[in-house]
Design an enzyme around this catalytic site. Structure first.
Site, short mmCIF file in Angstrom:
data_model
loop_
_atom_site.label_atom_id
_atom_site.label_comp_id
_atom_site.label_asym_id
_atom_site.label_seq_id
_atom_site.Cartn_x
_atom_site.Cartn_y
_atom_site.Cartn_z
CG ASP A 1 -2.05 -1.03 1.09
OD1 ASP A 1 -2.20 -1.63 0.01
OD2 ASP A 1 -2.76 -1.26 2.09
N GLY B 1 -2.27 -1.80 10.61
CA GLY B 1 -3.38 -2.25 9.79
C GLY B 1 -2.97 -3.32 8.79
CB CYS B 2 -2.50 -3.17 5.14
SG CYS B 2 -4.14 -2.51 4.75
CB VAL B 3 2.22 -3.70 7.95
CG1 VAL B 3 3.44 -4.47 8.46
CG2 VAL B 3 2.63 -2.79 6.80
CB SER C 1 0.30 -8.63 5.29
OG SER C 1 -0.67 -7.90 4.54
#
Length: 228
Positions: free
Chosen positions: A37, A166-168, A171
């Site tokens: 991102d 969040g996205c880190v 994942s």
């Protein structure tokens, strides 16, 4: 001093140590770099302090993002020289059909301009890199990522990008669950909240990943054999 030291007390850190958390997992032999991102919607088109950056894109994290971009660029150069895979999990432009829980929690994400979804030029993908569009925090959820990693015989994921909390994080947890070695170069991830960034780095370092300064990880990676 580690990034979390101002937020996690010595007593709390000792509690994790006493339980046996935080042991190094080490690297495998075939790493891939994930750049998660890193798009203008999270960095802004130029380095600016946070409150100026959000005037362009409300989802920007400000100048901390550009600090990370510089470190990611250094790692990216190493990965390209070693001929290792580079993967770009990214949020695709939103349409009205994408409304869901995320739109309820973060309505501003539904009105980001197309420019915001472009990759930051300094570390943009090349033709042979792998693009993974995603609709949810984890780069694994509902995507083809695992298939690509299996095809490439990848055993280690170097996680960079945003947001740390969040996205880190999403994942990283999924990568750990798939039994990959996971490494996080701490200057290569960013968040709009310094506290959320630090606390999540600590938690991931204790349970799911090896978190280290970028220079330390770069040195470890340099010792690995290049790809075919």
């Amino acid at each position: 001093m580690r990034p979390w030291d101002p937020f996690i007390s010595t007593e709390e850190q000792r509690a994790y140590e006493a339980a046996g958390f935080g042991r190094p997992g080490g690297l495998g032999k075939r790493p891939a770099l994930l750049i998660i991102d890193v798009q203008y919607r999270t960095t802004g088109t130029t380095p600016l302090p946070f409150w100026q950056a959000v005037e362009e894109f409300p989802t920007s994290c400000g100048d901390v993002a550009w600090q990370s971009v510089r470190h990611i660029k250094d790692l990216l150069t190493l990965f390209r020289s070693k001929r290792w895979p580079v993967v770009y999990p990214h949020v695709a432009p939103k349409t009205r059909n994408d409304r869901g829980r995320l739109a309820s929690k973060v309505p501003a994400i539904m009105s980001i301009s197309s420019r915001g979804y472009e990759f930051v030029e300094e570390i943009a993908p090349l033709e042979h890199d792998i693009l993974i569009p995603k609709k949810h925090p984890s780069a694994f959820f509902g995507t083809t990522l695992v298939s690509h990693l299996v095809d490439l015989n990848v055993d280690t994921l170097v996680m960079t990008g945003c947001t740390t909390s969040g996205c880190v994080r999403g994942s990283v947890v999924d990568a750990f669950s798939y039994n990959f070695h996971v490494a996080i170069p701490e200057e290569c991830v960013y968040d709009r909240s310094r506290a959320a960034h630090a606390v999540n780095l600590f938690d991931m370092s204790q349970k799911y990943a090896d978190v280290s300064p970028t220079a330390v990880l770069r040195s470890q990676l340099a010792d690995l054999q290049p790809g075919a």
